[in-house]
Design an enzyme around this catalytic site. Structure first.
Site, PDB file in Angstrom:
ATOM      1  N   ASN A 148       0.862  -1.095   0.022  1.00 55.29           N
ATOM      2  CA  ASN A 148       0.048  -0.065   0.057  1.00 55.29           C
ATOM      3  C   ASN A 148       0.996   1.327   0.065  1.00 55.29           C
ATOM      4  OD1 ASN A 148       0.788  -0.135   2.523  1.00 55.29           O
ATOM      5  ND2 ASN A 148      -1.160  -0.319   3.603  1.00 55.29           N
ATOM      6  N   ARG A 286       3.219   7.370  11.351  1.00 57.02           N
ATOM      7  CA  ARG A 286       2.703   6.844  12.555  1.00 57.02           C
ATOM      8  C   ARG A 286       2.538   7.906  13.479  1.00 57.02           C
ATOM      9  NH1 ARG A 286       1.322   3.158  10.164  1.00 57.02           N
ATOM     10  NH2 ARG A 286       1.877   1.046  10.223  1.00 57.02           N
ATOM     11  N   GLN A 315      -5.149   3.504  18.487  1.00 62.41           N
ATOM     12  CA  GLN A 315      -6.202   3.183  17.289  1.00 62.41           C
ATOM     13  C   GLN A 315      -7.207   2.088  17.781  1.00 62.41           C
ATOM     14  OE1 GLN A 315      -3.929   4.924  13.444  1.00 62.41           O
ATOM     15  NE2 GLN A 315      -4.250   2.822  13.390  1.00 62.41           N
ATOM     16  N   HIS A 334      -7.699   5.811   9.931  1.00 61.69           N
ATOM     17  CA  HIS A 334      -6.507   5.365   9.490  1.00 61.69           C
ATOM     18  C   HIS A 334      -6.912   4.666   8.200  1.00 61.69           C
ATOM     19  CE1 HIS A 334      -2.423   2.940  10.107  1.00 61.69           C
ATOM     20  NE2 HIS A 334      -2.554   3.409   8.904  1.00 61.69           N
TER      21      HIS A 334
HETATM   22  P1  NDP Z   1      10.308   1.882   3.603  1.00 64.05           P
HETATM   23  O1  NDP Z   1      10.627   0.725   4.394  1.00 64.05           O
HETATM   24  O2  NDP Z   1      10.059   1.671   2.154  1.00 64.05           O
HETATM   25  O3  NDP Z   1      10.761   3.239   3.673  1.00 64.05           O
HETATM   26  C1  NDP Z   1      11.276   3.484   5.061  1.00 64.05           C
HETATM   27  C2  NDP Z   1      12.159   4.630   5.025  1.00 64.05           C
HETATM   28  O4  NDP Z   1      12.144   5.304   6.235  1.00 64.05           O
HETATM   29  C3  NDP Z   1      13.465   3.928   4.734  1.00 64.05           C
HETATM   30  O5  NDP Z   1      13.976   4.716   3.495  1.00 64.05           O
HETATM   31  C4  NDP Z   1      14.272   4.334   5.857  1.00 64.05           C
HETATM   32  O6  NDP Z   1      15.575   4.335   5.605  1.00 64.05           O
HETATM   33  C5  NDP Z   1      13.738   5.590   6.342  1.00 64.05           C
HETATM   34  N1  NDP Z   1      13.971   5.626   7.746  1.00 64.05           N
HETATM   35  C6  NDP Z   1      14.134   4.775   8.962  1.00 64.05           C
HETATM   36  N2  NDP Z   1      14.400   5.626   9.782  1.00 64.05           N
HETATM   37  C7  NDP Z   1      14.562   6.639   9.586  1.00 64.05           C
HETATM   38  C8  NDP Z   1      15.062   7.951  10.442  1.00 64.05           C
HETATM   39  N3  NDP Z   1      15.499   7.782  11.794  1.00 64.05           N
HETATM   40  N4  NDP Z   1      15.336   9.090   9.590  1.00 64.05           N
HETATM   41  C9  NDP Z   1      14.960   9.132   8.128  1.00 64.05           C
HETATM   42  N5  NDP Z   1      14.623   8.104   7.527  1.00 64.05           N
HETATM   43  C10 NDP Z   1      14.526   6.813   8.213  1.00 64.05           C
HETATM   44  O7  NDP Z   1       8.584   1.825   3.883  1.00 64.05           O
HETATM   45  P2  NDP Z   1       7.367   2.661   3.403  1.00 64.05           P
HETATM   46  O8  NDP Z   1       7.931   3.790   2.858  1.00 64.05           O
HETATM   47  O9  NDP Z   1       6.742   1.494   2.671  1.00 64.05           O
HETATM   48  O10 NDP Z   1       6.693   3.131   4.599  1.00 64.05           O
HETATM   49  C11 NDP Z   1       7.010   3.732   5.458  1.00 64.05           C
HETATM   50  C12 NDP Z   1       6.050   3.836   6.767  1.00 64.05           C
HETATM   51  O11 NDP Z   1       5.071   4.437   6.502  1.00 64.05           O
HETATM   52  C13 NDP Z   1       5.772   2.456   7.406  1.00 64.05           C
HETATM   53  O12 NDP Z   1       6.730   2.026   8.278  1.00 64.05           O
HETATM   54  C14 NDP Z   1       4.459   2.729   7.995  1.00 64.05           C
HETATM   55  O13 NDP Z   1       4.915   2.902   9.406  1.00 64.05           O
HETATM   56  C15 NDP Z   1       3.666   3.944   7.240  1.00 64.05           C
HETATM   57  N6  NDP Z   1       2.676   3.305   6.569  1.00 64.05           N
HETATM   58  C16 NDP Z   1       1.439   3.722   6.891  1.00 64.05           C
HETATM   59  C17 NDP Z   1       0.433   3.596   6.284  1.00 64.05           C
HETATM   60  C18 NDP Z   1      -1.156   3.950   6.473  1.00 64.05           C
HETATM   61  O14 NDP Z   1      -1.875   3.368   5.978  1.00 64.05           O
HETATM   62  N7  NDP Z   1      -0.832   5.218   6.887  1.00 64.05           N
HETATM   63  C19 NDP Z   1       0.417   2.380   5.175  1.00 64.05           C
HETATM   64  C20 NDP Z   1       1.849   1.795   4.841  1.00 64.05           C
HETATM   65  C21 NDP Z   1       2.995   2.262   5.650  1.00 64.05           C
HETATM   66  P3  NDP Z   1      16.638   3.281   5.299  1.00 64.05           P
HETATM   67  O15 NDP Z   1      16.028   2.101   4.644  1.00 64.05           O
HETATM   68  O16 NDP Z   1      17.411   4.158   3.928  1.00 64.05           O
HETATM   69  O17 NDP Z   1      17.256   3.160   6.285  1.00 64.05           O
END
Ligand code: NDP
Length: 387
Positions: A148, A286, A315, A334
């Protein structure tokens, strides 16, 4: 092949009008795969109609026929805080829930679930599972990576436009029978030319940047790993080494990082106070990445001109949660990652994970958050634990 497993599946309630008999549209577009080449979920088959409501209790993620034919027991409930849930948890082998309606698997609960082997997030974001406890108890945690991400990216772009252009109050004017244009436009701006930054440029963050680039804005990002130079050049991105470095430059900030110890409480009074007066903050990642009351204070003082998102803590959000009534917000429940389109993908992905688990074959690396007593796969790349 594992048999006789008990699967406890926690899903949100059906619509108040009952489980739908018909739908607004007849089909979903066929997608070739995810951006970057990851394949869509590959279960052996599915027993549901893509585009139907799968995430509510009657939808059962389309799993019942498959699980029962394989000799497993499926318990589906929306009641995630009851004694009944605790009773089922005590002998569950697998727990499935969606972040939209999370079954919080705290350390205490994991300790009370001696048979638990697998926690599946039907969606993305496994922070409702205490990952340290999962590691300590040998529980595998898996989520349907990418299912998603684009759904959320679309919601982020919509939320930015909604806030900046003052859409929701203007729509409310129509619903109220009014026509005062000045009321509507006194807080309405163009996005064009603004500086927009994302905290994290993973699957969602990068998709947001790509979708915003045609709006002729200035794009910024911060992430633990830098994007490839060609991507930065193509989108005209400015990289910042930290959120603290990035946010003072931005008119709009969007948060797209997982919740883990590094990001919890990141947007506190101090960081929000360093943003431009009148900046907008969009958080579909989140809720606890932002300090709840600091957001309210910033909207009241005018430091933030708007806040939008769909993630709350806990939630479901209680009726008196201050984000329901704070000024200038564009909150929804959500929902961003639970469109009917997304549900078809994460229901299929959940089945793929279960098929691998029952067969004793590896779960796709990109779906893994915790495995073998440590962060694994996507978890090892994007999460951190208290340790
Ligand atoms: P990804 O794993 O593709 O991306 C997460 C990114 O966050 C990675 O690039 C990671 O960096 C980066 N990251 C982690 N920690 C840090 C930090 N401290 N500072 C900066 N960047 C950081 O996940 P998605 O993009 O698919 O999803 C991200 C989040 O969105 C999920 O974890 C979830 O919490 C939320 N989400 C919400 C939904 C909703 O319905 N509202 C649905 C889906 C997701 P790197 O990997 O480069 O270390």
């Amino acid at each position: 092949m594992l048999e006789g497993m008990k699967i406890l599946c926690v899903l949100y309630d059906d619509p108040v009008t009952g489980y739908p008999a018909t739908y607004a549209r007849d089909d979903l577009p066929a997608l070739p795969g995810y951006p970057g080449g990851q394949t869509l979920p590959t279960p052996s088959s599915v027993d549901f109609t893509p585009g139907h409501l799968l995430g509510s209790v009657s939808g059962e993620l389309g799993l019942r026929a498959f699980l029962e034919a394989a000799g497993h027991e499926l318990v589906v409930t929306s009641d995630k805080e009851s004694e009944e849930f605790e009773r089922h948890l005590a002998d569950a082998d697998v727990v499935i829930s969606q972040p939209f309606w999370p079954a919080y698997l705290t350390a205490d609960r994991i300790a009370r679930a001696p048979r638990l082997k697998l926690a599946v997030t039907a969606g993305i974001g496994s922070d409702h599972v205490d990952l340290d406890a999962a590691i300590a108890h040998g529980v595998t945690v898996a989520e349907v990576t990418y299912c998603n991400s684009i759904s959320v990216a679309e919601h982020v772009v919509m939320s930015i436009l909604n806030l900046v252009r003052n859409f929701v109050p203007s729509h409310q004017t129509v619903l109220n029978g009014g026509w005062n244009i000045a009321d509507c436009v006194a807080r309405s701006y163009d996005v064009e030319g603004m500086h927009i930054g994302t905290v994290a440029a993973g699957r969602i963050g990068l998709a947001v940047l790509k979708r915003l680039a045609p709006f002729d804005v200035h794009l910024h990002y911060t992430d633990r790993h830098r994007l490839r130079r060609e991507v930065e050049q193509e989108l005209g991105l400015t990289f910042h080494t930290s959120a603290a470095d990035m946010v003072p430059h931005c008119d709009v900030v969007t948060v797209n990082a997982p919740l883990h110890p590094e990001t919890e409480g990141l947007f506190d009074d101090s960081l929000i106070g360093s943003m431009k007066r009148g900046a907008y903050l969009i958080n579909t990642a989140r809720a606890r990445i932002a300090d709840r009351d600091a957001v309210v204070r910033a909207l009241q003082s005018g430091r933030l001109a708007g806040y939008a998102g769909d993630v709350w803590f806990p939630q479901p959000a209680p009726a008196d949660h201050p984000w329901r009534t704070m000024p200038h917000h564009g909150m929804t429940p959500h929902i961003s990652g639970s469109s009917l389109s997304a549900q078809a993908r994460y229901a299929a992905g959940t089945r793929e994970i279960l098929e691998s688990f029952f067969a004793g074959t590896p779960i796709r690396d990109e779906y893994l958050i915790v495995d073998g007593g440590k962060l694994a796969g996507t978890g090892a790349h994007s999460y951190a634990v208290r340790g």
